[in-house]
Structures are given as structure tokens and as C-alpha cells.
Design an enzyme around this catalytic site. Structure first.
Site, PDB file in Angstrom:
ATOM      1  N   HIS A  54     101.837 -61.807  34.892  1.00 25.27           N
ATOM      2  CA  HIS A  54     102.258 -61.086  36.094  1.00 25.27           C
ATOM      3  C   HIS A  54     101.306 -59.940  36.432  1.00 25.27           C
ATOM      4  O   HIS A  54     100.558 -59.443  35.584  1.00 25.27           O
ATOM      5  CB  HIS A  54     103.670 -60.527  35.909  1.00 25.27           C
ATOM      6  CG  HIS A  54     103.770 -59.555  34.775  1.00 25.27           C
ATOM      7  ND1 HIS A  54     103.406 -58.228  34.888  1.00 25.27           N
ATOM      8  CD2 HIS A  54     104.184 -59.712  33.498  1.00 25.27           C
ATOM      9  CE1 HIS A  54     103.594 -57.611  33.747  1.00 25.27           C
ATOM     10  NE2 HIS A  54     104.061 -58.484  32.871  1.00 25.27           N
ATOM     11  N   GLU A  60     109.626 -62.704  28.919  1.00 28.30           N
ATOM     12  CA  GLU A  60     108.858 -61.962  27.927  1.00 28.30           C
ATOM     13  C   GLU A  60     109.656 -61.826  26.633  1.00 28.30           C
ATOM     14  O   GLU A  60     110.874 -62.011  26.596  1.00 28.30           O
ATOM     15  CB  GLU A  60     108.494 -60.579  28.488  1.00 28.30           C
ATOM     16  CG  GLU A  60     107.691 -59.680  27.552  1.00 28.30           C
ATOM     17  CD  GLU A  60     106.356 -60.260  27.122  1.00 28.30           C
ATOM     18  OE1 GLU A  60     106.362 -61.293  26.409  1.00 28.30           O
ATOM     19  OE2 GLU A  60     105.318 -59.668  27.476  1.00 28.30           O
TER      20      GLU A  60
END
EC number: 3.1.3.85
Length: 223
Positions: A11, A84
């Protein structure tokens, strides 16, 4: 032998990245620079004509993926297995706070893929939940690595910790060597190629590392 190209895109930047603050599975947003980085990455990766895009559901990853989807016309799929690493008690704390509270703990975490913060996941845990997704994509996407358009990649949009763990697992590195795969910059990507013979199963695929931490914009944000 044929090859399936797997691109894993981290990201774009968030304010937590700027502040050296642990995000884990906190649902943070892209910063203004992060949105710019996402557009730049989409411009480069869009030229690869991805076969499909699968993203973590966390906003910083999903919003990065949407930019690539807009560039390619593809609808972004979402899979929570791409989240994550859950960092347990560390989530929301700065590096300095953790170092003050538990000297040496962050170093242990970086150097040992089996180590996890209290209430969190290790890199081995993260690989165990994400690797089955790749196996499912291999089974469900016959065009991936096919003879007609062999170089069109599948793109996973996720997070630095997950990308490192999943890469190490696919490459079948000894767990003691997993920390050799270092950090990735925001909106940077990795490419693995899975070499396979028609009729072979997922476990027979031989994954090779083609690219690590490539970026559309040169920066110094590898954390």
C-alpha cells in the site's frame, strides 16, 4: 515449463508510516503522498495487463488497489487473508514507545519469524493464513500462466509484513532465513514466478524471486 507471474504490491504511505507508528491491522488511510504513490504504481503495473487484482480489506491497501483497478478496468477482489500482521499490544504504538517499554523486542521480532508480540501474529502465522489464497488462485484461474497470455500477472495488494512472509513461504526458505527479505517501500512491489508443468499440483510449483522492492518513485521510506 510455464510460469505464473505473481506481483505483490504494498500500500501507499499513511500518516502512521510517517510517524513510525505500528499499524498492524488498524484500519488507517492513505496520506496525500500515499494516494499519489498509488496512482504512480498503477500507471506502471497497469501496463502489465494484470489478469486480476486481489486486495486486503484494510483501507490503505484497498484504496491502493482501486487505483490499479481504475487504470486497468478490473474489479478489485477483497480477501481478509491479505491483512497485515496483527501486532497485538504493539498496534498504535510508536517504535520509540515499544523500545522504551521492551528494549530489544523489536529486534527479536525482526530477526525471528516465529516470534510474535503479545496478542499478535508471527510471520509464520501470517504465511499460514495467506499461502492457501495463492493455492486457490492457481486452482481457480486456468488463464494464469497459460499459453495464450503467459506474462499477465495476478496482483495481490497488501502490506509489507505479509508480502515478506508470503514470499518466504512460497520460496520455501528455511524459517531461520526469512528475515533476509527486508522491508519494502510504500507502493513498492515484489514479483515471484511460479514455474510449473501442465498437470502438476500446487506443491510442485517452483517459485523464484524476480523482483524485490521495485518502485515507480524512488524514495527512502523502507521501514
Amino acid at each position: 515449463m510455464r510460469a505464473r507471474r505473481l506481483v505483490m504490491l504494498r500500500h501507499g504511505q499513511t500518516d502512521y508510516n510517517v510517524g513510525s507508528r505500528m499499524q498492524g491491522q488498524l484500519d488507517t488511510e492513505l496520506s496525500e503522498l500515499g494516494r499519489t504513490q498509488a496512482v504512480a504504481a498503477a500507471e506502471v503495473l497497469g501496463k502489465r495487463q494484470p489478469l486480476l487484482i486481489v486486495s486486503s480489506d484494510l483501507r490503505r491497501a484497498y484504496d491502493t488497489a482501486v487505483k490499479l483497478g481504475e487504470r486497468t478496468g478490473l474489479v478489485v477482489r477483497v480477501d481478509t487473508r491479505l491483512r497485515e500482521t496483527h501486532l497485538g499490544d504493539w498496534q498504535g504504538l510508536t517504535h520509540a514507545q515499544i523500545d522504551a517499554d521492551a528494549p530489544g523486542a523489536r529486534l527479536a521480532w525482526r530477526e525471528d519469524a516465529t516470534w510474535a508480540p503479545h496478542g499478535g501474529e508471527s510471520r509464520v502465522d501470517v504465511a499460514a493464513r495467506s499461502r492457501p489464497l495463492v493455492a486457490e488462485l492457481v486452482a481457480s484461474e486456468p488463464e494464469w500462466g497459460g499459453a495464450d497470455e503467459p506474462d499477465r500477472p495476478v496482483v495481490l495488494v497488501a502490506h509489507g509484513g505479509l508480502i515478506a512472509a508470503l514470499s518466504a513461504a512460497l520460496l520455501k526458505l528455511p524459517v531461520a532465513n526469512w528475515p533476509a527479505l527486508g522491508g519494502m517501500g510504500n507502493a513498492s512491489w515484489t514479483q515471484l514466478s511460479g514455474h510449473w508443468a501442465p498437470g502438476s499440483d500446487f506443491e510442485s510449483i517452483r517459485w523464484r524471486l524476480d523482483v524485490w522492492n521495485a518502485s515507480a518513485q524512488v524514495s527512502s521510506d523502507v521501514l
